[in-house]
Each structure stands twice: as C-alpha cells, then as structure tokens.
Design an enzyme around this catalytic site. Structure first.
Site, PDB file in Angstrom:
ATOM      1  N   LYS A  13      59.152  77.445  -1.933  1.00 52.46           N
ATOM      2  CA  LYS A  13      60.569  76.793  -2.003  1.00 52.46           C
ATOM      3  C   LYS A  13      60.351  75.050  -2.259  1.00 52.46           C
ATOM      4  CE  LYS A  13      62.895  79.496   1.477  1.00 52.46           C
ATOM      5  NZ  LYS A  13      63.484  79.738   2.990  1.00 52.46           N
ATOM      6  N   TYR A  53      71.074  84.305  -2.283  1.00 55.74           N
ATOM      7  CA  TYR A  53      71.382  84.045  -0.954  1.00 55.74           C
ATOM      8  C   TYR A  53      72.963  84.712  -0.530  1.00 55.74           C
ATOM      9  CZ  TYR A  53      67.212  81.302   0.474  1.00 55.74           C
ATOM     10  OH  TYR A  53      65.870  81.293   0.772  1.00 55.74           O
ATOM     11  N   ASN A 120      61.079  75.884   5.300  1.00 53.68           N
ATOM     12  CA  ASN A 120      59.728  76.961   5.966  1.00 53.68           C
ATOM     13  C   ASN A 120      59.096  77.419   4.996  1.00 53.68           C
ATOM     14  OD1 ASN A 120      61.739  78.646   4.910  1.00 53.68           O
ATOM     15  ND2 ASN A 120      62.228  79.706   6.558  1.00 53.68           N
ATOM     16  N   HIS A 123      59.831  82.096   0.539  1.00 50.21           N
ATOM     17  CA  HIS A 123      60.664  83.054   0.762  1.00 50.21           C
ATOM     18  C   HIS A 123      60.010  84.406   0.364  1.00 50.21           C
ATOM     19  CE1 HIS A 123      64.175  85.782   0.310  1.00 50.21           C
ATOM     20  NE2 HIS A 123      63.639  86.314  -1.068  1.00 50.21           N
ATOM     21  N   GLU A 134      66.080  91.062  -6.280  1.00 60.46           N
ATOM     22  CA  GLU A 134      65.926  89.559  -6.284  1.00 60.46           C
ATOM     23  C   GLU A 134      64.849  89.514  -7.591  1.00 60.46           C
ATOM     24  OE1 GLU A 134      64.184  88.623  -2.610  1.00 60.46           O
ATOM     25  OE2 GLU A 134      66.160  88.843  -1.455  1.00 60.46           O
TER      26      GLU A 134
HETATM   27  P1  GDP Z   1      63.655  84.547   6.222  1.00 58.04           P
HETATM   28  O1  GDP Z   1      63.901  85.990   5.482  1.00 58.04           O
HETATM   29  O2  GDP Z   1      62.661  84.458   7.241  1.00 58.04           O
HETATM   30  O3  GDP Z   1      63.574  83.491   5.045  1.00 58.04           O
HETATM   31  O4  GDP Z   1      65.015  84.170   6.817  1.00 58.04           O
HETATM   32  P2  GDP Z   1      66.567  84.327   6.542  1.00 58.04           P
HETATM   33  O5  GDP Z   1      66.856  85.438   5.371  1.00 58.04           O
HETATM   34  O6  GDP Z   1      67.141  84.747   7.950  1.00 58.04           O
HETATM   35  O7  GDP Z   1      67.137  83.147   6.146  1.00 58.04           O
HETATM   36  C1  GDP Z   1      67.037  82.432   4.736  1.00 58.04           C
HETATM   37  C2  GDP Z   1      66.751  81.014   5.011  1.00 58.04           C
HETATM   38  O8  GDP Z   1      67.675  80.374   5.597  1.00 58.04           O
HETATM   39  C3  GDP Z   1      65.399  80.740   5.925  1.00 58.04           C
HETATM   40  O9  GDP Z   1      64.287  81.124   5.281  1.00 58.04           O
HETATM   41  C4  GDP Z   1      65.765  79.359   6.337  1.00 58.04           C
HETATM   42  O10 GDP Z   1      65.361  78.483   5.302  1.00 58.04           O
HETATM   43  C5  GDP Z   1      67.209  79.238   6.417  1.00 58.04           C
HETATM   44  N1  GDP Z   1      67.593  79.792   7.869  1.00 58.04           N
HETATM   45  C6  GDP Z   1      67.688  80.733   8.490  1.00 58.04           C
HETATM   46  N2  GDP Z   1      68.208  80.890   9.704  1.00 58.04           N
HETATM   47  C7  GDP Z   1      68.499  79.623   9.821  1.00 58.04           C
HETATM   48  C8  GDP Z   1      69.046  78.887  11.042  1.00 58.04           C
HETATM   49  O11 GDP Z   1      69.333  79.375  12.175  1.00 58.04           O
HETATM   50  N3  GDP Z   1      69.163  77.594  10.939  1.00 58.04           N
HETATM   51  C9  GDP Z   1      68.806  76.958   9.969  1.00 58.04           C
HETATM   52  N4  GDP Z   1      68.897  75.627   9.921  1.00 58.04           N
HETATM   53  N5  GDP Z   1      68.179  77.494   8.698  1.00 58.04           N
HETATM   54  C10 GDP Z   1      68.088  78.797   8.598  1.00 58.04           C
HETATM   55 MG    MG Z   2      65.542  86.720   4.354  1.00 57.39          MG
END
Ligand code: GDP
Ligand code: MG
Length: 140
Positions: A13, A53, A120, A123, A134
């Site tokens: 990222k 997304y 973080n 991805h 994707e």
């Molecule tokens: P991943 O699969 O672990 O990357 O997580 P997700 O698919 O649930 O979410 C996509 C991305 O959105 C995450 O990697 C974070 O950068 C962001 N994100 C997810 N959940 C949260 C949240 O509860 N709060 C915030 N601020 N960012 C989030």
């Molecule tokens: Mg995800």
C-alpha cells in the site's frame, strides 16, 4: 497435504511504498518460499479502487480508505504457491497493525498513526474468488 498451485494478489500500500519498505516486504514473501511471478508499480485511480474495494462500499472507513489508496503509488504483485492465499494472509497479520502479531508484516512494521484509516502496509486477497477477481483488475 496436496494442493494445486494458487495465485494471490498482494499490494504494498502507499504507506509501505512511502516508507521504503517495498523491498523488505517482497523479501519476506520470497523468504517464505512463494514466487513473485508478476510485479508492477501503479498509481491507482478511483475507478480501479472502487472495483477493488466494492465489498466495503458504504462502510465508515470506505472513503478514507480510497483516499489513502490513491494518495501515492502502490506495488502490485502476483504471487504463486501452494496455499498462498491463506499463507500470505497469515504472513501479513491481522488488519489492525497495532495488535497484529509480532513476526507478521503488519505486526513488525506497522502501527496506528492516529489517522482515519488503518495504514497497514499490505493487502492480500482473502479467497480464491477474490484472488481471481483482483488479479484480473490489477494485471489484465
Ligand atoms: P484486510 O483484508 O485485513 O485488509 O481488511 P478488510 O478487507 O476488512 O479492510 C480493508 C482495509 O480497510 C484494511 O486493510 C484497512 O486498511 C481498512 N480498514 C478495515 N477496517 C477498518 C476499520 O475498522 N477502521 C479503519 N479506520 N480502517 C479499516
Ligand atoms: Mg480484505
């Protein structure tokens, strides 16, 4: 256990690229034994990120997430290996970098910066269906 070779999409990222962590992150993928079979640096636009997304549209973090992801270049990797989808998710660590386990990419290299989105570093696709969808977005 025998499995066929899978492919997953990994993104470094914008925070990972900006902090000069791309090489270290890719090295950890290679060190675990996975193959990087394609690699590109991309300045993603909103249309690509909206597709990538789509599952998160409408959530409170969606808009900050898209803004963060378009704030600078990302490095997209097509990564191959047996069970690489779950293997990379395990290597990446859980979503929140503050509590991601030490030893993982997010746990070792990431933390909360007090921003509206979790920066973080990486991805990784979460299922074979997501990976196929994707990879087609970022590489075809
Ligand atoms: P991943 O699969 O672990 O990357 O997580 P997700 O698919 O649930 O979410 C996509 C991305 O959105 C995450 O990697 C974070 O950068 C962001 N994100 C997810 N959940 C949260 C949240 O509860 N709060 C915030 N601020 N960012 C989030
Ligand atoms: Mg995800």
């Amino acid at each position: 256990m025998t499995t066929s070779i899978e492919e997953t999409l990994v993104l470094v990222k914008p925070d990972g690229v900006a902090r000069n962590l791309t090489g270290r992150i890719l090295a950890r993928i290679e060190a675990k034994g996975y193959q990087i079979v394609d690699l590109r640096m991309v300045q993603a636009d909103r249309a690509l990120l909206a597709q990538h997304y789509a599952e998160h549209e409408g959530k409170p973090f969606y808009e900050p997430l898209v803004e963060f992801m378009e704030s600078g270049p990302v490095v997209a990797a097509r990564v191959a290996g047996h069970r690489v989808i779950e293997g990379f998710r395990s290597l990446a660590g859980t979503t929140d970098p503050t509590t991601a386990a030490p030893g993982t990419i997010r746990g070792d290299l990431g933390r909360d910066w007090g921003l509206k989105v979790q920066q973080n570093l990486v991805h990784g696709s979460d299922s074979p269906e997501s990976a196929a969808r994707e990879l087609a977005l970022w590489f075809d």
